[in-house]
Enzyme design. Sequence first.
Site, PDB file in Angstrom:
ATOM      1  N   CYS A  95      21.745  71.869  28.614  1.00 33.63           N
ATOM      2  CA  CYS A  95      20.291  71.687  28.688  1.00 33.63           C
ATOM      3  C   CYS A  95      19.824  70.481  29.527  1.00 33.63           C
ATOM      4  O   CYS A  95      19.781  70.574  30.735  1.00 33.63           O
ATOM      5  CB  CYS A  95      19.730  71.654  27.267  1.00 33.63           C
ATOM      6  SG  CYS A  95      17.983  72.067  27.208  1.00 33.63           S
ATOM      7  N   HIS A 196      22.373  75.678  23.376  1.00 38.86           N
ATOM      8  CA  HIS A 196      22.830  74.780  22.318  1.00 38.86           C
ATOM      9  C   HIS A 196      23.492  75.692  21.283  1.00 38.86           C
ATOM     10  O   HIS A 196      23.826  76.820  21.562  1.00 38.86           O
ATOM     11  CB  HIS A 196      21.637  74.067  21.667  1.00 38.86           C
ATOM     12  CG  HIS A 196      20.862  73.205  22.595  1.00 38.86           C
ATOM     13  ND1 HIS A 196      21.219  71.907  22.873  1.00 38.86           N
ATOM     14  CD2 HIS A 196      19.741  73.428  23.314  1.00 38.86           C
ATOM     15  CE1 HIS A 196      20.335  71.369  23.700  1.00 38.86           C
ATOM     16  NE2 HIS A 196      19.432  72.270  23.987  1.00 38.86           N
TER      17      HIS A 196
HETATM   18  N1  GLN Z   1      13.591  68.061  28.783  1.00 35.94           N
HETATM   19  C1  GLN Z   1      14.127  69.308  28.846  1.00 35.94           C
HETATM   20  C2  GLN Z   1      13.211  70.476  28.579  1.00 35.94           C
HETATM   21  O1  GLN Z   1      12.478  70.532  27.573  1.00 35.94           O
HETATM   22  C3  GLN Z   1      15.432  69.367  28.102  1.00 35.94           C
HETATM   23  C4  GLN Z   1      15.369  69.704  26.649  1.00 35.94           C
HETATM   24  C5  GLN Z   1      16.722  69.883  26.031  1.00 35.94           C
HETATM   25  O2  GLN Z   1      17.715  69.279  26.450  1.00 35.94           O
HETATM   26  N2  GLN Z   1      16.781  70.661  24.980  1.00 35.94           N
HETATM   27  O3  GLN Z   1      13.214  71.357  29.382  1.00 35.94           O
END
Ligand code: GLN
Length: 251
Positions: A95, A196
Amino acid sequence: MRELKLLYLYPDMLELYGDYGNIQVLKYRLEKRNINLIIDRYSIGDKKPDFTSYDIVFAGGGADNEQSILSKDLIKFKDDIKEAIKNGVFFLLICGAYQLFGKYYKGVEGNIIPGLGIFDYYTEAIKDRSKRCIGNIVLEVNLNGDKYEVIGFENHGGQTYNVKNCFGKVLVGNGNKFEDKEEGYFINNVIATYLHGPLLSKNPKLTDYIIEYCLKRKYEEEIKLEPLDDTFEEKCREELFKVLEIKKEIR
Ligand code: GLN
């Protein structure tokens, strides 16, 4: 005793939704085969890591704020990371880390967080803060010619564009963008993904793909991993497939 060495980047800042579980699963599946996993951590202010001395580099997800803080620090290592990727070190990026290896991340306010620019993709947050790609996600991934359904959980506002080689085709969920057909980025020794979950606990075959890759590279020999009893993992997967209404026929 054989061993692999893993570098965990920014554990204090990039750890959302149980991303550390990926390292625990790697360790568990290695130890079951009598292989040790050494885990080193790097946080801002620590001594510069020797990226090429590792077999695996792992970085998890993080919110925009954390990403903007650590982007400057990460960019200092751009050449070293490029070299490590060229040398075949395996990178697993989840992510927020996935986004930071691309050209940039543009936040909701239009602020640009520079990425490493190692890969050509870039990410822009959706203007409406309340809209995010959230939920269970299933991909069809090609692992050394075998199709495998990779299960995870996505939660991102960022929409990633210009991805050349996706990680998988989306069977359920969004992917790189809202209602995309593709998810993540994948080359031989890099998996960058929004999943995740933690990703590896739900997908034992993917974990073994990474382990096999790293052992082959390190010990320069054909590796046939000893199969593990995955009855419990497979039961969990079947339950998730049921909940997500993924029928056997399309798998
Ligand atoms: N900032 C990013 C987004 O919301 C990453 C979020 C995350 O790592 N879950 O797209």
